[in-house]
Write a protein that holds these residues in place. Structure first.
Motif, PDB file in Angstrom:
ATOM      1  N   TYR A 167      -2.216   7.420   4.360  1.00 17.76           N
ATOM      2  CA  TYR A 167      -1.951   6.865   2.940  1.00 17.76           C
ATOM      3  C   TYR A 167      -3.076   7.525   2.045  1.00 17.76           C
ATOM      4  O   TYR A 167      -3.206   7.205   0.968  1.00 17.76           O
ATOM      5  CB  TYR A 167      -2.397   5.408   3.016  1.00 17.76           C
ATOM      6  CG  TYR A 167      -1.051   4.619   3.670  1.00 17.76           C
ATOM      7  CD1 TYR A 167      -0.149   4.293   3.230  1.00 17.76           C
ATOM      8  CD2 TYR A 167      -1.420   4.343   5.081  1.00 17.76           C
ATOM      9  CE1 TYR A 167       0.846   3.605   3.761  1.00 17.76           C
ATOM     10  CE2 TYR A 167      -0.223   3.880   5.847  1.00 17.76           C
ATOM     11  CZ  TYR A 167       0.865   3.356   5.077  1.00 17.76           C
ATOM     12  OH  TYR A 167       1.709   2.536   5.848  1.00 17.76           O
ATOM     13  N   GLY A 168      -3.455   8.960   2.560  1.00 18.27           N
ATOM     14  CA  GLY A 168      -4.435   9.804   1.539  1.00 18.27           C
ATOM     15  C   GLY A 168      -5.645   9.116   1.266  1.00 18.27           C
ATOM     16  O   GLY A 168      -6.243   9.517   0.136  1.00 18.27           O
ATOM     17  N   ALA A 169      -6.212   8.398   2.299  1.00 15.25           N
ATOM     18  CA  ALA A 169      -7.599   7.893   1.847  1.00 15.25           C
ATOM     19  C   ALA A 169      -8.744   8.619   1.640  1.00 15.25           C
ATOM     20  O   ALA A 169      -8.900   9.610   2.295  1.00 15.25           O
ATOM     21  CB  ALA A 169      -8.016   6.748   2.909  1.00 15.25           C
ATOM     22  N   LYS A 170      -9.786   8.419   0.894  1.00 12.40           N
ATOM     23  CA  LYS A 170     -10.935   9.218   0.593  1.00 12.40           C
ATOM     24  C   LYS A 170     -11.868   8.296   1.354  1.00 12.40           C
ATOM     25  O   LYS A 170     -12.110   7.130   0.796  1.00 12.40           O
ATOM     26  CB  LYS A 170     -11.199   9.399  -0.856  1.00 12.40           C
ATOM     27  CG  LYS A 170     -12.620   9.949  -1.070  1.00 12.40           C
ATOM     28  CD  LYS A 170     -13.103  10.244  -2.439  1.00 12.40           C
ATOM     29  CE  LYS A 170     -14.245  10.821  -2.563  1.00 12.40           C
ATOM     30  NZ  LYS A 170     -14.667  10.914  -3.946  1.00 12.40           N
ATOM     31  N   SER A 192      -5.225   5.681  -3.687  1.00 11.83           N
ATOM     32  CA  SER A 192      -4.761   6.461  -4.964  1.00 11.83           C
ATOM     33  C   SER A 192      -5.959   6.538  -5.890  1.00 11.83           C
ATOM     34  O   SER A 192      -6.377   7.725  -6.189  1.00 11.83           O
ATOM     35  CB  SER A 192      -3.637   5.652  -5.394  1.00 11.83           C
ATOM     36  OG  SER A 192      -3.951   4.283  -5.615  1.00 11.83           O
ATOM     37  N   SER A 193      -6.177   5.631  -6.356  1.00  9.11           N
ATOM     38  CA  SER A 193      -7.449   5.536  -7.728  1.00  9.11           C
ATOM     39  C   SER A 193      -7.883   4.072  -7.463  1.00  9.11           C
ATOM     40  O   SER A 193      -7.225   3.094  -7.398  1.00  9.11           O
ATOM     41  CB  SER A 193      -7.015   5.928  -8.732  1.00  9.11           C
ATOM     42  OG  SER A 193      -6.358   5.109  -9.549  1.00  9.11           O
ATOM     43  N   ILE A 194      -9.312   3.983  -7.946  1.00  9.23           N
ATOM     44  CA  ILE A 194      -9.851   2.839  -7.971  1.00  9.23           C
ATOM     45  C   ILE A 194      -8.967   1.770  -9.083  1.00  9.23           C
ATOM     46  O   ILE A 194      -9.045   0.734  -8.985  1.00  9.23           O
ATOM     47  CB  ILE A 194     -11.679   2.893  -8.138  1.00  9.23           C
ATOM     48  CG1 ILE A 194     -12.117   3.535  -6.914  1.00  9.23           C
ATOM     49  CG2 ILE A 194     -11.962   1.772  -8.470  1.00  9.23           C
ATOM     50  CD1 ILE A 194     -13.559   3.728  -7.191  1.00  9.23           C
ATOM     51  N   LEU A 195      -8.913   2.685 -10.321  1.00 11.26           N
ATOM     52  CA  LEU A 195      -8.290   1.839 -11.289  1.00 11.26           C
ATOM     53  C   LEU A 195      -6.972   1.485 -10.844  1.00 11.26           C
ATOM     54  O   LEU A 195      -6.444   0.119 -11.397  1.00 11.26           O
ATOM     55  CB  LEU A 195      -8.270   2.736 -12.499  1.00 11.26           C
ATOM     56  CG  LEU A 195      -9.651   3.106 -13.299  1.00 11.26           C
ATOM     57  CD1 LEU A 195      -9.495   4.218 -14.363  1.00 11.26           C
ATOM     58  CD2 LEU A 195     -10.226   1.726 -13.847  1.00 11.26           C
ATOM     59  N   LYS A 253      -0.256  -2.454  -2.987  1.00 13.39           N
ATOM     60  CA  LYS A 253      -0.824  -1.125  -2.719  1.00 13.39           C
ATOM     61  C   LYS A 253      -1.987  -1.181  -1.338  1.00 13.39           C
ATOM     62  O   LYS A 253      -2.812  -2.054  -1.532  1.00 13.39           O
ATOM     63  CB  LYS A 253      -1.533  -0.585  -3.900  1.00 13.39           C
ATOM     64  CG  LYS A 253      -0.603   0.089  -4.922  1.00 13.39           C
ATOM     65  CD  LYS A 253      -1.040   0.499  -6.065  1.00 13.39           C
ATOM     66  CE  LYS A 253       0.044   1.186  -6.957  1.00 13.39           C
ATOM     67  NZ  LYS A 253       0.988   2.169  -6.508  1.00 13.39           N
ATOM     68  N   PRO A 254      -2.232  -0.231  -0.588  1.00 11.46           N
ATOM     69  CA  PRO A 254      -3.414  -0.113   0.264  1.00 11.46           C
ATOM     70  C   PRO A 254      -4.573   0.103  -0.886  1.00 11.46           C
ATOM     71  O   PRO A 254      -4.603   0.861  -1.842  1.00 11.46           O
ATOM     72  CB  PRO A 254      -3.267   0.889   1.044  1.00 11.46           C
ATOM     73  CG  PRO A 254      -2.283   1.793   0.347  1.00 11.46           C
ATOM     74  CD  PRO A 254      -1.297   1.142  -0.409  1.00 11.46           C
TER      75      PRO A 254
END
Length: 370
Positions: A19-22, A36-39, A227-228
């Motif tokens: 899921y593309g996690a940072k 995705s993004s925090i916002l 969303k994750p």
């Protein structure tokens, strides 16, 4: 010889990549700060739903004839008021009133409880509990065996309901159902609790079942915008809701009364508890410090450990948490300051990048769901 720290991982670590996690180091754990993004993730939880892996949290089982009295000696709240299938928020304190940890107590059966503690404190808390065992009690650290997922947001119930015949609307806030089947995954504890300021559930299950449940939930919630979500959104959400974070709002030198969780401190409960005498004395004398909310009216974002000053320029405290609120589009923070400056409407200044920036004490929580 390498001195590199080996970070702990939850059973979902490999799934994060899909899921593309940072990922970041969070208290010794390698955890996703965002997908995705925090916002975007923050917004999903406020408007639809978000899914969090919180399997790094710790779980301790307490069994025995004297389990209730033992727990009541450890904690500030009154566990005698808790019924089976009910949860309670509380704290453990040192004799001087400083905070060992804040935690949830789940009453599974008579004489059987589950204590859910903060990840960075697992070893410390477990040692503390062992040191203070009284009577016929056994305790067991089962943190490595248990995973925890949290589904939070206005659509959390309808999404989770797709996976179970258990009627989720029957589970009241701070109550739970045991041994729930979620689309073939048995034995799940489904708790109507959370750390976001939204409705939702925390799901406790066997660690080896977490990946399967994660995928089932995301599939079930795909049409509803589930969303994750990572730690970044978890932090902005909990801050807007004025929920304390151990290590920032609560510490060994910050007691629960100062931190504004006095509702979880029952000084008048019949039994003694660790820290009771000190907390009682401090309350009777009047607290010297209080945790309050601020809005920064000048330019800048208050961050953890920034200094706080009175309008006259006297240093009066420190920022414990701060952010640019995604929901309110304002810079807000929690500050631990001298009690005489804690009244709503009091003008303050926060040192941001070597400049004193205007702020004002405001009511909390900053955000409350409708």
């Amino acid at each position: 010889m390498s001195t590199e720290t080996i970070l702990k991982r939850t059973t979902l670590f490999e799934t994060y990549k899909t899921y593309g996690a940072k990922v970041i180091d969070f208290g010794g754990w390698e955890l996703p700060v965002q997908f995705s993004s925090i916002l975007e993730e923050h917004d999903a939880v406020r408007k639809t739903a978000g899914l969090f892996d919180v399997s790094h949290m710790g779980e301790v089982l307490v069994n025995g004839k004297d389990a209730e009295s033992y727990i009541n000696f450890l904690i500030t709240n009154d566990v005698t008021k808790v019924n089976i299938n009910q949860a309670q928020y509380t704290a453990m304190c040192y004799p001087d009133g400083g905070t060992v940890d804040d935690l949830l107590v789940y009453k599974l059966e008579n004489e059987k409880y589950l204590l859910v503690i903060n990840a960075a404190n697992i070893e410390k808390d477990y040692e503390w509990m062992k040191q203070h065992i009284k009577g016929d009690v056994t305790i067991q650290n089962i943190s490595s065996e248990i995973a925890q997922l949290a589904i939070q947001g206005p659509k959390a119930e309808s999404i989770l309901q797709k996976l179970t015949e258990t009627k989720l609307s029957d589970i009241d806030y701070f109550h739970f159902a045991q041994n729930v089947n979620l689309d073939g995954i048995d034995g799940v504890l489904v708790s109507r609790t959370g750390y976001t300021g939204e409705d939702g559930f925390e799901l406790y299950l066997a660690a080896d079942q977490a990946e399967a449940l994660w995928e089932k939930l995301l599939e079930a919630g795909s049409e509803d915008g589930l969303k994750p979500c990572g730690l970044g959104a978890r932090d902005t959400l909990r801050l807007e809701a004025r929920l304390a974070l151990y290590g920032q709002e609560l510490l060994s030198d910050i007691n629960p009364l100062e931190a504004g969780i006095g509702f979880a401190v029952k000084l008048k409960k019949e039994s003694d508890f660790i820290g009771k005498a000190s907390l009682t004395a401090q309350k009777e004398a009047g607290l010297k410090r209080k945790l309050v909310g601020i809005e920064v009216t000048g330019r800048g974002i208050p961050r953890h450990s920034y200094k706080v000053f009175s309008e006259a320029g006297e240093e009066i405290g420190v920022v414990t948490s701060g952010t640019q609120s995604p929901s309110l589009k304002k810079s807000v923070g929690l500050v631990l300051i001298s009690a005489k400056h804690a009244e709503v409407g009091t003008p303050l200044k926060v040192e941001i990048r070597n400049k004193l920036i205007d702020a004002v004490v405001v009511k909390t929580p900053f955000y409350k769901r409708g």
